[in-house]
Motif scaffolding. Structure first.
Motif, PDB file in Angstrom:
ATOM      1  N   THR A 101       1.199  -0.995  -0.160  1.00 53.78           N
ATOM      2  CA  THR A 101      -0.430   0.100  -0.245  1.00 53.78           C
ATOM      3  C   THR A 101       0.793   1.221   0.028  1.00 53.78           C
ATOM      4  N   GLU A 102       1.971   1.007   0.529  1.00 52.10           N
ATOM      5  CA  GLU A 102       2.830   2.657   0.360  1.00 52.10           C
ATOM      6  C   GLU A 102       3.126   2.961  -0.418  1.00 52.10           C
ATOM      7  N   ASN A 103       3.420   2.261  -1.817  1.00 52.80           N
ATOM      8  CA  ASN A 103       3.290   3.607  -2.768  1.00 52.80           C
ATOM      9  C   ASN A 103       2.331   4.726  -2.467  1.00 52.80           C
ATOM     10  N   TRP A 104       1.206   4.003  -3.172  1.00 46.46           N
ATOM     11  CA  TRP A 104      -0.064   4.912  -3.232  1.00 46.46           C
ATOM     12  C   TRP A 104      -0.755   5.113  -2.371  1.00 46.46           C
ATOM     13  N   PHE A 105      -0.030   5.066  -1.057  1.00 46.63           N
ATOM     14  CA  PHE A 105      -0.674   5.750   0.291  1.00 46.63           C
ATOM     15  C   PHE A 105       0.302   7.376   0.539  1.00 46.63           C
ATOM     16  N   ALA A 106       1.149   6.868   0.108  1.00 47.61           N
ATOM     17  CA  ALA A 106       2.104   8.403   0.044  1.00 47.61           C
ATOM     18  C   ALA A 106       1.748   9.312  -0.357  1.00 47.61           C
ATOM     19  N   TYR A 107       0.706   9.289  -2.157  1.00 51.44           N
ATOM     20  CA  TYR A 107       0.186  10.348  -2.686  1.00 51.44           C
ATOM     21  C   TYR A 107      -1.656  10.580  -2.479  1.00 51.44           C
ATOM     22  N   VAL A 108      -1.678   9.355  -1.399  1.00 51.65           N
ATOM     23  CA  VAL A 108      -3.305   9.832  -1.183  1.00 51.65           C
ATOM     24  C   VAL A 108      -3.704  10.696  -0.184  1.00 51.65           C
ATOM     25  N   LEU A 109      -2.348  10.349   0.705  1.00 54.06           N
ATOM     26  CA  LEU A 109      -1.673  11.593   2.128  1.00 54.06           C
ATOM     27  C   LEU A 109      -1.556  12.496   1.406  1.00 54.06           C
ATOM     28  N   ALA A 110      -0.546  12.678   1.083  1.00 57.13           N
ATOM     29  CA  ALA A 110      -0.402  14.423   0.251  1.00 57.13           C
ATOM     30  C   ALA A 110      -1.020  14.837  -0.303  1.00 57.13           C
ATOM     31  N   LEU A 111      -2.023  13.812  -1.227  1.00 55.48           N
ATOM     32  CA  LEU A 111      -3.727  14.367  -1.790  1.00 55.48           C
ATOM     33  C   LEU A 111      -4.459  15.173  -1.203  1.00 55.48           C
ATOM     34  N   VAL A 112      -4.386  14.269   0.094  1.00 55.89           N
ATOM     35  CA  VAL A 112      -5.366  14.920   1.204  1.00 55.89           C
ATOM     36  C   VAL A 112      -5.185  16.590   2.007  1.00 55.89           C
ATOM     37  N   PHE A 113      -3.155  16.857   1.754  1.00 53.49           N
ATOM     38  CA  PHE A 113      -3.016  17.724   2.467  1.00 53.49           C
ATOM     39  C   PHE A 113      -2.919  18.882   1.589  1.00 53.49           C
ATOM     40  N   LEU A 114      -2.793  18.608   0.339  1.00 48.67           N
ATOM     41  CA  LEU A 114      -3.020  19.342  -0.931  1.00 48.67           C
ATOM     42  C   LEU A 114      -4.891  20.001  -0.911  1.00 48.67           C
ATOM     43  N   VAL A 115      -5.204  19.353  -0.646  1.00 45.36           N
ATOM     44  CA  VAL A 115      -7.494  19.818  -0.691  1.00 45.36           C
ATOM     45  C   VAL A 115      -6.919  20.744   0.499  1.00 45.36           C
ATOM     46  N   PHE A 116      -6.830  20.718   1.695  1.00 43.07           N
ATOM     47  CA  PHE A 116      -6.554  21.816   2.579  1.00 43.07           C
ATOM     48  C   PHE A 116      -5.437  23.130   2.322  1.00 43.07           C
ATOM     49  N   ARG A 117      -4.708  22.911   1.517  1.00 49.12           N
ATOM     50  CA  ARG A 117      -3.205  23.780   1.652  1.00 49.12           C
ATOM     51  C   ARG A 117      -2.605  23.684   0.927  1.00 49.12           C
ATOM     52  N   PRO A 118      -3.029  23.894  -0.678  1.00 49.68           N
ATOM     53  CA  PRO A 118      -2.127  23.515  -1.825  1.00 49.68           C
ATOM     54  C   PRO A 118      -0.716  23.921  -1.849  1.00 49.68           C
ATOM     55  N   GLN A 119      -0.653  24.841  -0.961  1.00 53.65           N
ATOM     56  CA  GLN A 119       0.838  25.463  -1.096  1.00 53.65           C
ATOM     57  C   GLN A 119       1.718  24.356  -0.338  1.00 53.65           C
ATOM     58  N   GLY A 120       1.106  23.344  -0.301  1.00 60.02           N
ATOM     59  CA  GLY A 120       1.811  22.054   0.889  1.00 60.02           C
ATOM     60  C   GLY A 120       2.522  22.537   2.477  1.00 60.02           C
ATOM     61  N   LEU A 121       2.671  22.212   3.881  1.00 60.03           N
ATOM     62  CA  LEU A 121       2.705  23.122   4.824  1.00 60.03           C
ATOM     63  C   LEU A 121       3.220  23.762   5.176  1.00 60.03           C
ATOM     64  N   PHE A 122       4.611  23.877   4.054  1.00 56.46           N
ATOM     65  CA  PHE A 122       5.401  24.984   4.754  1.00 56.46           C
ATOM     66  C   PHE A 122       5.406  25.998   3.311  1.00 56.46           C
ATOM     67  N   GLY A 123       4.924  25.857   2.371  1.00 58.03           N
ATOM     68  CA  GLY A 123       5.498  25.994   1.280  1.00 58.03           C
ATOM     69  C   GLY A 123       4.769  28.022   1.148  1.00 58.03           C
ATOM     70  N   GLU A 124       4.937  27.969  -0.221  1.00 58.83           N
ATOM     71  CA  GLU A 124       4.966  29.904   0.269  1.00 58.83           C
ATOM     72  C   GLU A 124       2.653  29.872  -0.058  1.00 58.83           C
ATOM     73  N   LYS A 125       2.609  31.074   0.526  1.00 57.93           N
ATOM     74  CA  LYS A 125       0.968  31.036   0.328  1.00 57.93           C
ATOM     75  C   LYS A 125       0.996  31.716  -1.727  1.00 57.93           C
ATOM     76  N   ILE A 126      -0.172  31.268  -1.939  1.00 54.20           N
ATOM     77  CA  ILE A 126      -0.008  31.396  -3.257  1.00 54.20           C
ATOM     78  C   ILE A 126      -1.112  32.969  -3.485  1.00 54.20           C
ATOM     79  N   ILE A 127      -0.291  33.996  -4.107  1.00 51.56           N
ATOM     80  CA  ILE A 127      -1.150  34.519  -3.958  1.00 51.56           C
ATOM     81  C   ILE A 127      -1.210  35.929  -5.286  1.00 51.56           C
ATOM     82  N   GLU A 128      -2.486  35.130  -6.088  1.00 49.76           N
ATOM     83  CA  GLU A 128      -2.685  35.956  -7.257  1.00 49.76           C
ATOM     84  C   GLU A 128      -3.655  37.435  -7.834  1.00 49.76           C
ATOM     85  N   ARG A 129      -2.030  38.205  -7.474  1.00 50.25           N
ATOM     86  CA  ARG A 129      -2.964  39.833  -7.686  1.00 50.25           C
ATOM     87  C   ARG A 129      -3.924  39.968  -8.979  1.00 50.25           C
ATOM     88  N   VAL A 130      -4.627  40.596  -9.079  1.00 53.13           N
ATOM     89  CA  VAL A 130      -5.255  40.938 -10.557  1.00 53.13           C
ATOM     90  C   VAL A 130      -5.701  42.089 -11.105  1.00 53.13           C
TER      91      VAL A 130
END
Lengths: 333, 427
Positions: free
Chosen positions: A304-333
């Protein structure tokens, strides 16, 4: 202590160690992405190339010998000398710096200002090219890399943790691989060195300035080309470290380039721009996948390890697209 | 006018089809990618034997052989592309060296009337020639391998492995799953406890599996791996100090490069085999003299005697002997793929013939029939000596459990025949 708690603890400890190994690969991605906005698809192949080069130098292998022999009808394969590991590592670092210069000079210098997807595609091309060069240069056979790192379970840890079982016959003490322990120390030193370099050296500060804003860095006289060569060199060094650790485990072979697949969920989780994020992401992925396999793997048929790692990452992506420590994505219009 | 004549000439040339001057053997090899370390020595052995026949004997029956190599990268889609791009060359027999590619090619080779030889891999039930008319897997298949492992363990335990714990560490793919059904049947028969531990491609990280083995303490571990999975598994077994004497792999997990990375700790590791190991055979002297020393070797010439080089060479030898048989049956040296199939179906390998080819006791004697495309399924055991860095055959080639395997082959091939409306090939 009950069996499940003891074994669960052992799984968590080994998951942490595995996470450190994943983080070692992820670090290279982060360094280049942070400084130049390039997602370097070739990072895994760089680890392979660096490890193959190190081995070739250590055993005195003639680079491109198969090609030379095929063209000139010669039978040369080795110089006839061997080099100590530490010296070979230094020479390999020089090779990786030369590689960084070539990459910058002949590829990315010409792509300044291009869309990120173009730069990404360039790294895909670079990956396949480098894999081919590595094959021609050092051959496809598996190389048993031995730079003196110890391997195998630590007797000391096993013996000194056996009492935790409180007479439980099924518990033999915790298993921790000595190579994983060494890798953890190496990763810690590497992260401290990288943070110190970027915080306290002139070149490191220039790297951070370039990462923040290319144009502004250019306007204050920072040489962008030099900084990018520097960044690729550091990423090459990190790739060498990852190549040594992973290559010591399985021998240096072409599947080593696939370790990049292990770094992707780490990056998704930790963020593409944070060095501590790569470490924390690696640890979370390592522990998460190992614990999941331990708890639910048998019921789900295992592996299960290969696919579970991606599932875990996807779950984080849903709530925090920039990752845990990534810079917040700000699009100025 | 000139242009019209040229076009006409080209049209005639194309309509004439491939020239039959050579005996064409495609080599669906993989010299690149994560499985190259196993693909290269096999491809070298396969190529060098045909070169030897050309250089020493002037080909087979007076017709030169021609190898057409196509890189698959152990990728099924690329393998099918290689098949499509080479079959028009007059390919006599395909040996794809991949179970995935084999499964895709079974309907294609049958429709195109070209035989396929999957020695020690592929679809095991293809041993039933009554259903799989164009597929051959002599002299042994996966289920023979699984049974060979169990037979060896029976021998080591005075015929009683009741209650023993055996873990199967396998590549989580069609290939790796092949032995499970057989081992489950054999577990019922002999009373051992089987646990399954899949490892995902490529197998670089196996900590979970080996921690579980450390917890479960099985009596034996059986490995069904390929590529980096083998090296990592042997290293991890050494790391947890699992007794190498009790660790045994299938023939795709028993080459030099699988054990060298683990160094001395791999000493005693075993693997089943369907052919001999080492370079102490007269045929290798000829390969050295006619192929390597003349600069015509496919590789650097340093793989001779290695397990997978020997296997590639053995596969080429069996193909060459089938050509000779086909030439005898049809009375012509220029054989077609259909004639080659007939030659394979009538192939007889004797120890006398093997000795004459410079390969005494290299593999088992066997006869192929219309019904039995799988040969006798005799299996030997090899063991790694880390100090001399050599594999040695430590048993004879012995029979496997045909009662269990035969029933499974009949069941699987019967289902395939029903699904595909295949009528008996041997009526």
């Amino acid at each position: 202590m009950p069996d499940s708690l003891l074994f669960g603890t052992e799984v968590v400890l080994n998951g942490l160690m595995a996470g450190v190994l994943y983080a070692l690969v992820a670090l290279g991605f982060v360094l280049i992405y942070k400084a130049s906005g390039i997602f370097n698809y070739a990072q895994g192949v760089m680890a392979l190339f660096a490890a193959m080069t190190l081995y070739g130098i250590m055993v005195g292998q003639v680079p491109f010998s198969h090609l030379i022999n095929a063209i000139f009808g010669t039978h040369i394969h080795h110089f006839g000398w061997e080099i100590p590991a530490i010296l070979a590592i230094i020479v390999t670092v020089v090779v990786m710096v030369a590689f960084a210069w070539l990459v910058q000079q002949y590829i990315f210098r010409h792509l300044v200002g291009q869309e990120p997807i173009i730069l990404f595609m360039a790294t895909i091309g670079l990956a396949y090219f480098l894999e081919g060069v590595a094959d021609l240069m050092w051959g496809s056979e598996i190389k048993a890399l031995d730079v003196g790192l110890p391997q195998g379970g630590s007797f000391w840890i096993e013996e000194n943790t056996q009492w935790l079982g409180m007479g439980n016959e099924n518990f033999y003490g915790f298993f921790l691989d000595q190579l994983d322990l060494i890798a953890t120390v190496i990763a810690a030193v590497l992260v401290i060195a990288l943070v110190a370099f970027s915080q306290y050296t002139k070149q490191g500060r220039a790297m951070r300035a370039v990462a923040d804003d290319h144009q502004a860095a250019l306007s204050v006289g920072i040489n962008l080309n030099f900084i990018w060569v520097l960044v690729w060199s550091v990423a090459g060094f990190v790739a060498l470290v990852a190549g040594i650790v992973w290559g010591s485990k399985s021998g240096v072979q072409f599947s080593l380039s696939l370790i990049a697949l292990k770094a992707l969920p780490v990056l998704m989780l930790g963020g593409f721009t944070s060095i501590p994020g790569a470490i924390v992401g690696g640890l979370i992925i390592g522990v998460g996948e190992k614990l999941f396999e331990f708890a639910l793997g048998p019921a789900l048929g295992g592996a299960t390890e290969n696919w579970f790692a991606y599932v875990l990452a996807l779950v984080f992506l849903v709530f925090r697209p920039q990752g845990l420590f990534g810079e917040k994505i700000i699009e100025r219009v | 006018m000139k242009k019209t004549l040229s076009t006409l000439a080209l049209g005639v040339a194309m309509a004439a089809g491939p020239a039959m001057a050579d005996l064409v053997f495609p080599s669906l090899s993989y010299r690149t990618g994560p499985y190259a370390a196993g693909g290269i020595p096999f491809a070298d052995g396969y190529a060098d034997y045909f070169t030897l026949l050309n250089e020493r004997d002037g080909g087979i029956g007076g017709v030169m052989t021609r190898l057409v190599e196509c890189e698959t990268g152990y990728n099924t889609e690329k393998g099918v592309e290689c098949y499509e791009s080479t079959k028009g060359e007059g390919a006599l027999v395909y040996q794809p060296l991949s179970t995935g590619i084999t499964y895709q090619l079974i309907p294609k080779v049958t429709a195109d009337d070209i035989p396929m030889h999957t020695m020690g891999y592929g679809r095991t039930s293809a041993a039933n020639g009554d259903v799989f008319s164009h597929v051959f897997n002599y002299p042994g298949n996966y289920w023979n391998g699984a049974s060979g492992v169990v037979n060896y363990l029976l021998e080591a335990n005075n015929g009683d492995i009741n209650g023993k714990k055996i873990s199967l560490v396998y590549h989580n793919s069609a290939y790796g799953k092949e032995p499970i059904r057989t081992l489950e049947e054999l577990a019922k028969k002999h009373g051992f406890e089987l646990s399954l531990l899949p490892v995902d491609h490529p197998g670089q990280e196996q900590k979970s599996q080996w921690l579980q083995i450390r917890r479960d303490r099985p009596d034996y571990v059986v490995m069904w791996g390929w590529g980096v999975m083998n090296q990592v598994a042997i290293q991890e077994a050494a790391n947890i100090r699992f007794n190498m004497e009790n660790f045994i792999g299938v023939w795709w997990s028993g080459a030099e490069h699988d054990v060298l990375s683990a160094g001395d700790k791999a000493n005693g590791y075993k693997a089943v085999t369907f052919h001999n190991v080492g370079r102490d055979f007269p045929v290798f002297e000829d390969i050295q003299k006619y192929v390597v020393d003349t600069g015509k070797a496919a590789g650097a010439g340093d793989q001779i005697g290695n397990v997978l080089y020997n296997r590639g060479m053995y596969a080429a030898m069996l193909a060459a002997e089938a050509v000779k048989t086909a030439q005898e049956i049809h009375g012509t040296a220029d054989i077609t793929p259909a004639m080659m199939r007939d030659g394979m179906e009538a192939l007889e390998i004797t120890e006398e013939k093997m000795a004459g080819l410079g390969m005494p006791n290299f593999g088992p004697s066997f006869t192929v029939t219309c019904e039995n495309h799988g040969g006798p399924g005799l299996v030997g055991v090899t063991q790694w000596d880390a100090s001399s860095k050599t594999w040695s055959l430590i048993s004879d080639f012995k029979p496997t459990d045909t009662e269990v395997i035969g029933a499974l082959i009949a069941e699987d091939s019967g289902a395939f025949a029903a699904e595909n409306n295949i009528e008996s090939n041997c009526k």
